[in-house]
Design a protein around this motif. Structure first.
Motif, mmCIF file in Angstrom:
data_model
loop_
_atom_site.group_PDB
_atom_site.id
_atom_site.type_symbol
_atom_site.label_atom_id
_atom_site.label_comp_id
_atom_site.label_asym_id
_atom_site.label_seq_id
_atom_site.Cartn_x
_atom_site.Cartn_y
_atom_site.Cartn_z
ATOM 1 N N ASN A 102 -0.328 18.813 -36.895
ATOM 2 C CA ASN A 102 0.518 17.633 -36.700
ATOM 3 C C ASN A 102 1.994 17.859 -37.038
ATOM 4 O OD1 ASN A 102 -1.859 16.329 -35.944
ATOM 5 N ND2 ASN A 102 -2.206 15.596 -38.021
ATOM 6 N N ARG A 103 2.380 19.130 -37.267
ATOM 7 C CA ARG A 103 3.786 19.439 -37.615
ATOM 8 C C ARG A 103 4.387 20.568 -36.762
ATOM 9 N NH1 ARG A 103 6.875 16.268 -40.493
ATOM 10 N NH2 ARG A 103 8.020 18.080 -41.158
ATOM 11 N N THR A 104 3.673 21.696 -36.650
ATOM 12 C CA THR A 104 4.242 22.881 -36.008
ATOM 13 C C THR A 104 3.167 23.684 -35.299
ATOM 14 O OG1 THR A 104 5.936 23.079 -37.722
ATOM 15 C CG2 THR A 104 5.491 25.057 -36.427
ATOM 16 N N VAL A 105 3.509 24.137 -34.102
ATOM 17 C CA VAL A 105 2.692 25.143 -33.421
ATOM 18 C C VAL A 105 3.655 26.040 -32.643
ATOM 19 C CG1 VAL A 105 2.218 23.716 -31.362
ATOM 20 C CG2 VAL A 105 0.657 25.587 -31.978
ATOM 21 N N ALA A 106 3.418 27.352 -32.739
ATOM 22 C CA ALA A 106 4.273 28.325 -32.061
ATOM 23 C C ALA A 106 3.424 29.505 -31.623
ATOM 24 C CB ALA A 106 5.389 28.797 -32.999
ATOM 25 N N ARG B 50 11.001 19.031 -31.450
ATOM 26 C CA ARG B 50 12.027 20.058 -31.263
ATOM 27 C C ARG B 50 11.348 21.292 -30.670
ATOM 28 N NH1 ARG B 50 14.271 21.383 -36.415
ATOM 29 N NH2 ARG B 50 12.751 23.053 -36.539
ATOM 30 N N LEU B 51 11.769 21.630 -29.465
ATOM 31 C CA LEU B 51 11.260 22.815 -28.775
ATOM 32 C C LEU B 51 12.269 23.940 -28.948
ATOM 33 C CD1 LEU B 51 9.675 24.542 -26.727
ATOM 34 C CD2 LEU B 51 10.799 23.235 -24.912
ATOM 35 N N THR B 52 11.798 25.066 -29.454
ATOM 36 C CA THR B 52 12.647 26.250 -29.595
ATOM 37 C C THR B 52 12.065 27.356 -28.726
ATOM 38 O OG1 THR B 52 13.153 25.646 -31.879
ATOM 39 C CG2 THR B 52 13.631 27.924 -31.209
ATOM 40 N N TYR B 53 12.848 27.799 -27.758
ATOM 41 C CA TYR B 53 12.493 28.945 -26.932
ATOM 42 C C TYR B 53 13.416 30.075 -27.358
ATOM 43 C CZ TYR B 53 11.833 31.945 -22.868
ATOM 44 O OH TYR B 53 11.560 33.017 -22.056
ATOM 45 N N ASP B 54 12.835 31.135 -27.927
ATOM 46 C CA ASP B 54 13.605 32.209 -28.550
ATOM 47 C C ASP B 54 13.244 33.541 -27.889
ATOM 48 O OD1 ASP B 54 14.558 34.257 -30.223
ATOM 49 O OD2 ASP B 54 14.050 33.188 -32.058
ATOM 50 N N TRP C 90 9.467 37.140 -26.851
ATOM 51 C CA TRP C 90 9.928 35.757 -26.780
ATOM 52 C C TRP C 90 8.869 34.843 -27.375
ATOM 53 C CZ3 TRP C 90 8.533 38.511 -22.427
ATOM 54 C CH2 TRP C 90 7.500 38.007 -21.653
ATOM 55 N N THR C 91 9.297 33.706 -27.882
ATOM 56 C CA THR C 91 8.375 32.772 -28.529
ATOM 57 C C THR C 91 8.665 31.338 -28.089
ATOM 58 O OG1 THR C 91 9.817 32.505 -30.470
ATOM 59 C CG2 THR C 91 8.122 34.228 -30.594
ATOM 60 N N TRP C 92 7.624 30.543 -28.194
ATOM 61 C CA TRP C 92 7.683 29.094 -27.982
ATOM 62 C C TRP C 92 7.314 28.434 -29.298
ATOM 63 C CZ3 TRP C 92 9.344 27.254 -23.409
ATOM 64 C CH2 TRP C 92 9.284 28.098 -22.304
ATOM 65 N N ARG C 93 8.093 27.467 -29.724
ATOM 66 C CA ARG C 93 7.803 26.770 -30.985
ATOM 67 C C ARG C 93 8.086 25.280 -30.803
ATOM 68 N NH1 ARG C 93 7.932 28.221 -36.786
ATOM 69 N NH2 ARG C 93 8.240 26.260 -37.910
ATOM 70 N N TYR C 94 7.137 24.470 -31.285
ATOM 71 C CA TYR C 94 7.281 23.021 -31.274
ATOM 72 C C TYR C 94 7.179 22.529 -32.711
ATOM 73 C CZ TYR C 94 6.407 23.260 -26.252
ATOM 74 O OH TYR C 94 6.487 23.538 -24.913
ATOM 75 N N ASP C 95 8.216 21.832 -33.170
ATOM 76 C CA ASP C 95 8.221 21.208 -34.491
ATOM 77 C C ASP C 95 8.232 19.701 -34.288
ATOM 78 O OD1 ASP C 95 8.486 23.457 -36.486
ATOM 79 O OD2 ASP C 95 10.135 23.926 -35.127
ATOM 80 N N LEU C 96 7.354 19.012 -35.017
ATOM 81 C CA LEU C 96 7.191 17.568 -34.887
ATOM 82 C C LEU C 96 7.623 16.883 -36.172
ATOM 83 C CD1 LEU C 96 3.603 17.583 -33.316
ATOM 84 C CD2 LEU C 96 5.812 17.914 -32.180
ATOM 85 N N GLU C 97 8.360 15.793 -36.010
ATOM 86 C CA GLU C 97 8.848 15.035 -37.164
ATOM 87 C C GLU C 97 8.675 13.546 -36.877
ATOM 88 O OE1 GLU C 97 13.121 14.013 -39.296
ATOM 89 O OE2 GLU C 97 13.044 15.496 -37.698
ATOM 90 N N PRO C 98 7.937 12.837 -37.752
ATOM 91 C CA PRO C 98 7.849 11.388 -37.554
ATOM 92 C C PRO C 98 9.224 10.760 -37.800
ATOM 93 C CG PRO C 98 6.753 12.036 -39.598
ATOM 94 C CD PRO C 98 7.217 13.292 -38.927
ATOM 95 N N VAL C 99 9.626 9.853 -36.904
ATOM 96 C CA VAL C 99 10.946 9.225 -37.041
ATOM 97 C C VAL C 99 10.845 7.702 -37.033
ATOM 98 C CG1 VAL C 99 12.311 11.163 -36.206
ATOM 99 C CG2 VAL C 99 11.405 9.501 -34.564
#
Length: 157
Positions: free
Chosen positions: A79-83, A117-121, A100-109
């Motif tokens: 429920n917070r991060t998967v990459a 937040r999607l990070t493509y690195d 290269w990596t895919w990362r999704y960070d989730l934050e309740p707002v």
């Protein structure tokens, strides 16, 4: 020039609903903004770091058209991060990762709201691969579309 793209979207869904969509590779073709992902080759969701999940792909410029990617989960917090880091089997059958990596960070707002937040690195892509593939290999609009697809899927849960 930076070797990372970071995009965010606020989704009308709880983090658990967003995470459930992301953690199930069967959803990835519906999230994909490129049209390259064709289907999950492994049943069930991602459950932890180190897990490998495979995706069937298609790209007009790939020598075979269809190909498989093996994705190694490199970060996982429910429920917070998967990459993950995409790779393929090399000539010896061992998995080789492209850098290269895919990362999704989730934050309740807020109630029923999640900031994704999607990070493509691609900072670790070796020079010899960059000679054949331009990074990023798609316009930023594809990632924006992907986040919108994710929002639509998660909001419907």
């Amino acid at each position: 020039m930076t070797d990372t793209l970071i995009l965010t979207i606020d989704v009308h869904a709880e983090p658990a609903a967003v995470f459930a969509v992301l953690a199930d590779p069967a959803n990835h073709p519906a999230i994909d903004g490129t049209g390259w992902l064709r289907g999950s080759l492994d049943p069930g969701p991602v459950t932890g770091e180190g897990q490998i999940f495979r995706i069937r792909m298609y790209h007009d410029n790939h020598p075979d058209g269809y190909y498989d990617m093996a994705n190694k989960v490199i970060a996982f917090e429910a429920n917070r991060t998967v990459a993950w880091e995409p790779g393929q089997a090399g000539t010896d059958g061992e998995l080789e990762f492209g850098g290269w990596t895919w990362r999704y960070d989730l934050e309740p707002v807020g109630p029923g709201q999640t900031r994704v937040r999607l990070t493509y690195d691609w900072s670790r892509v070796p020079a010899q691969l960059r000679e054949h593939i331009t990074f990023p290999p798609f316009p930023t609009s594809y990632l924006e579309g992907s986040l919108q697809n994710l929002s639509t899927l998660a909001s419907g849960r």
